[in-house]
Design a protein around this motif. Structure first.
Motif, PDB file in Angstrom:
ATOM      1  N   LEU A  70       0.817  -1.218   0.000  1.00  0.00           N
ATOM      2  CA  LEU A  70       0.000   0.000   0.000  1.00  0.00           C
ATOM      3  C   LEU A  70       0.849   1.265   0.000  1.00  0.00           C
ATOM      4  O   LEU A  70       0.369   2.343   0.357  1.00  0.00           O
ATOM      5  CB  LEU A  70      -0.931   0.008   1.219  1.00  0.00           C
ATOM      6  CG  LEU A  70      -1.925  -1.153   1.311  1.00  0.00           C
ATOM      7  CD1 LEU A  70      -2.761  -1.038   2.578  1.00  0.00           C
ATOM      8  CD2 LEU A  70      -2.823  -1.204   0.085  1.00  0.00           C
ATOM      9  N   GLN A 116      -8.325   4.960   0.923  1.00  0.00           N
ATOM     10  CA  GLN A 116      -9.482   5.287   0.093  1.00  0.00           C
ATOM     11  C   GLN A 116     -10.034   6.673   0.416  1.00  0.00           C
ATOM     12  O   GLN A 116     -10.489   7.401  -0.464  1.00  0.00           O
ATOM     13  CB  GLN A 116     -10.583   4.235   0.272  1.00  0.00           C
ATOM     14  CG  GLN A 116     -10.234   2.873  -0.320  1.00  0.00           C
ATOM     15  CD  GLN A 116      -9.904   2.954  -1.798  1.00  0.00           C
ATOM     16  OE1 GLN A 116     -10.709   3.383  -2.615  1.00  0.00           O
ATOM     17  NE2 GLN A 116      -8.679   2.555  -2.149  1.00  0.00           N
ATOM     18  N   LEU A 166      -7.775  -5.959  -1.746  1.00  0.00           N
ATOM     19  CA  LEU A 166      -8.109  -6.004  -0.322  1.00  0.00           C
ATOM     20  C   LEU A 166      -7.058  -6.759   0.466  1.00  0.00           C
ATOM     21  O   LEU A 166      -6.800  -6.456   1.635  1.00  0.00           O
ATOM     22  CB  LEU A 166      -9.484  -6.650  -0.132  1.00  0.00           C
ATOM     23  CG  LEU A 166     -10.677  -5.892  -0.725  1.00  0.00           C
ATOM     24  CD1 LEU A 166     -11.960  -6.680  -0.522  1.00  0.00           C
ATOM     25  CD2 LEU A 166     -10.796  -4.506  -0.104  1.00  0.00           C
ATOM     26  N   ARG A 219      -4.685  -3.561   8.634  1.00  0.00           N
ATOM     27  CA  ARG A 219      -5.041  -3.567   7.209  1.00  0.00           C
ATOM     28  C   ARG A 219      -6.326  -2.779   6.966  1.00  0.00           C
ATOM     29  O   ARG A 219      -6.411  -1.985   6.024  1.00  0.00           O
ATOM     30  CB  ARG A 219      -5.211  -5.009   6.728  1.00  0.00           C
ATOM     31  CG  ARG A 219      -5.517  -5.166   5.243  1.00  0.00           C
ATOM     32  CD  ARG A 219      -4.284  -5.027   4.404  1.00  0.00           C
ATOM     33  NE  ARG A 219      -4.556  -5.131   2.969  1.00  0.00           N
ATOM     34  CZ  ARG A 219      -3.632  -5.048   2.033  1.00  0.00           C
ATOM     35  NH1 ARG A 219      -2.359  -4.872   2.365  1.00  0.00           N
ATOM     36  NH2 ARG A 219      -3.938  -5.126   0.749  1.00  0.00           N
ATOM     37  N   LEU A 271      -6.585   0.571   4.630  1.00  0.00           N
ATOM     38  CA  LEU A 271      -7.452   0.619   3.453  1.00  0.00           C
ATOM     39  C   LEU A 271      -8.422   1.795   3.531  1.00  0.00           C
ATOM     40  O   LEU A 271      -8.647   2.509   2.544  1.00  0.00           O
ATOM     41  CB  LEU A 271      -8.228  -0.696   3.315  1.00  0.00           C
ATOM     42  CG  LEU A 271      -7.422  -1.932   2.911  1.00  0.00           C
ATOM     43  CD1 LEU A 271      -8.284  -3.183   2.975  1.00  0.00           C
ATOM     44  CD2 LEU A 271      -6.846  -1.768   1.501  1.00  0.00           C
ATOM     45  N   THR A 280      -4.603   1.261  -4.558  1.00  0.00           N
ATOM     46  CA  THR A 280      -4.890   0.166  -3.630  1.00  0.00           C
ATOM     47  C   THR A 280      -5.033  -1.088  -4.483  1.00  0.00           C
ATOM     48  O   THR A 280      -6.076  -1.305  -5.110  1.00  0.00           O
ATOM     49  CB  THR A 280      -6.203   0.417  -2.854  1.00  0.00           C
ATOM     50  OG1 THR A 280      -6.105   1.663  -2.169  1.00  0.00           O
ATOM     51  CG2 THR A 280      -6.454  -0.700  -1.860  1.00  0.00           C
TER      52      THR A 280
END
Length: 558
Positions: A121, A513, A129, A505, A509, A126
């Motif tokens: 990342l 985002q 997942l 994580r 994420l 991204t």
């Protein structure tokens, strides 16, 4: 008769599996062992003399990865992995066995925490997942050239064809002309998203392989000699292996770069001609759309044998068959309709994906005694209570849609040895040919010649009174007939160990985002991220794992 000296051709098709590729790897490991033992013992008394040869292998997703790995190591000699060895030291790596090393060892016991790592990342995008960087390392480790020429075993065709299905996100442009009112042709553009990474073993060096690709009779099957392959061709195989397993969203999409002649010459690629140079495409899992490898394997097999499907389906005259390995065979599902919008949207997505994956031919989970052109090896075992389990319920990696095996090496090891056990029983009991009851003489000329000098044919008889196509010459192991390996249950607090990695994580994420939002939306997300979003996301992931493992009987229920 000419047919009596003809090898019986066996095409292999490997379905998608995610981490349950460990099961497929176990099946392949026992199959390789059985064929190798038979090859070594030919010429000894009471050993059948006919040949079984693999001319074509193909697969999708994890099955495509295993296909490519099998081809890459076909010229090497390696020992099978024994359960006793693993039981004595469960976490020990087994680098001497490529199937076990690729799918069970991976990079350690707990792969899930690696997939929660934040190392992927660092850029603006991204990728997915889950962190899928470990796949790059495994592809580089398992698909390589060792500089040794090696010798292919007799059961592998010297020009073995192997392929993996791919889903091309952009799609190949194809023009369809329509006649218009002014009598001209107006092109209508369509996108064709089916793609294939096709390769053929070659006994020649890189220079000869390059000349073959540039020749006028090139058919798009990229030639490769893994004993002395060039870096460019090796990289194409690795890219195809990673691309076919790129589970959408969960694992990052992949780029595959090939020469224009590789695509233009391949009749499976439905596209207008590509200009000279290189084509670079973006790809996800080969099993996402209706891109069924089974039909393609069968097509290439019939080209080898020169038979029609009707001829190949006749026990008395067949020269070859297809064996499919599928950890997740089709099953009946109970459907409950709803007018509630969210469940309805979920069912609509399921219907779309289901239709995309419709197979051209329905595969029976049970062996059909009337045909020889299709066989299926799928998970089956008995519980301690004597219950028969089949399909995903029989494998420890089956929960969470097949991602469960990444949580523990114990799950992957269980499924690997279940694959070996199921393959042994398949070869002994189901991969057989009918015989005359009085003489035990096979009806098919290939096997009639192979068993002609065998006095003790009873040694190779199945419970149904048929003779083995591939004789298993090792003593029947205790897990061969009835799998006894313990179900790998975990401690009640097993999922708690993943909480820090999952929390990190999920937070990363959300943060990544939210960086794409306007300043005031970022401020709102930042205010709620620590208190609400991170906690809710982390708890949702851990709860999903907990519930799924409980459902599979891998954790005690609360």
């Amino acid at each position: 008769m000419e047919q009596e000296n003809t090898p019986f051709q066996m095409g292999l098709c490997m379905a998608g599996a995610v981490s349950a590729g460990a099961y497929t790897a176990g099946v392949m490991d026992f199959l390789w062992e059985a064929l190798s033992n038979w090859e070594q013992q030919k010429g000894q008394p009471d050993v059948p003399t006919h040949q079984v040869q693999i001319p074509i292998m193909g697969g999708a997703s994890a099955g495509g990865m295993t296909t490519l790995i099998a081809a890459a190591v076909a010229h090497k000699k390696f020992a099978p992995v024994r359960w006793e060895e693993v039981q004595a030291n469960p976490l020990a790596q087994q680098p001497q066995n490529p199937f076990y090393h690729a799918w069970v060892d991976l990079e350690g016991d707990d792969m899930f925490s690696k997939m929660m790592s934040l190392s992927d990342l660092k850029g603006e995008a991204t990728p997915s997942l889950l962190n899928s960087d470990f796949i790059d390392r495994i592809a580089a480790k398992m698909i390589q050239s060792d500089g040794q020429p090696g010798v292919l075993p007799s059961f592998v065709a010297h020009d073995l064809e192997f392929f993996s299905t791919l889903t091309n996100l952009e799609g190949f442009e194809k023009k369809v002309n329509f006649r218009t009112a002014n009598h001209a042709f107006d092109p209508h553009l369509i996108s064709w998203h089916k793609d294939y990474g096709c390769f053929r073993l070659s006994q020649k060096g890189p220079k000869d392989a390059l000349a073959q690709r540039q020749s006028g009779n090139y058919d798009g099957w990229i030639p490769i000699n893994f004993g002395q392959a060039d870096a460019e061709t090796l990289q194409i195989v690795r890219e195809v292996a990673m691309a076919t397993g790129a589970f959408p969203g969960g694992l990052k999409s992949r780029k595959v770069t090939r020469k224009a002649e590789d695509l233009n010459a391949n009749p499976w690629i439905e596209a207008d001609d590509f200009p000279a140079g290189f084509y670079e495409g973006f790809y996800v899992d080969g099993g996402v759309i209706n891109n069924e490898p089974f039909e393609r394997v069968k097509e290439r097999l019939y080209l080898r044998t020169g038979q029609t499907e009707k001829e190949a389906s006749n026990f008395s005259q067949s020269k070859g068959t297809v064996v499919m390995i599928d950890p997740f065979p089709s099953k009946d599902k109970k459907f409950e309709g709803t007018f509630d919008v969210l469940p309805n949207l979920n069912q609509t997505l399921g219907a779309m994906l289901g239709q995309l994956r419709v197979k051209n031919e329905v595969l029976d989970a049970h062996y059909d005694h009337q045909t020889i052109f299709r066989y299926l090896i799928a998970p089956t075992r008995k519980t301690a209570a004597g219950e028969n389990l089949k399909g995903e319920r029989a494998i420890a990696c089956g929960f969470m849609g097949g991602f469960g095996g990444f949580l523990s090496k114990a799950f992957r090891a269980h499924d690997f040895f279940l694959g070996r056990a199921n393959c042994e029983r398949f070869l002994r009991e189901y991969f057989t040919v009918p015989v005359h009851a009085e003489t035990l003489e096979p009806l098919n000329p290939i096997f009639k010649a192979g068993y002609a000098q065998v006095q003790q044919k009873e040694r190779y008889l199945s419970e149904s009174g048929h003779l083995s196509i591939i004789p298993v010459l090792t003593p029947q192991r205790k897990e061969g007939a009835d799998f006894k390996m313990d179900w790998p249950k975990q401690a009640p607090n097993f999922t708690e160990t993943f909480q820090p990695a999952v929390k990190g994580r999920v937070n990363a994420l959300i943060k990544k985002q939210s960086a794409q939002l306007s300043w005031w939306k970022r401020l709102a997300v930042a205010a709620g991220r620590w208190i609400i979003l991170r906690r809710l996301g982390t708890n949702a992931v851990l709860k999903t794992i907990q519930n799924s493992m409980e459902e599979w009987g891998l954790l005690p229920k609360h």
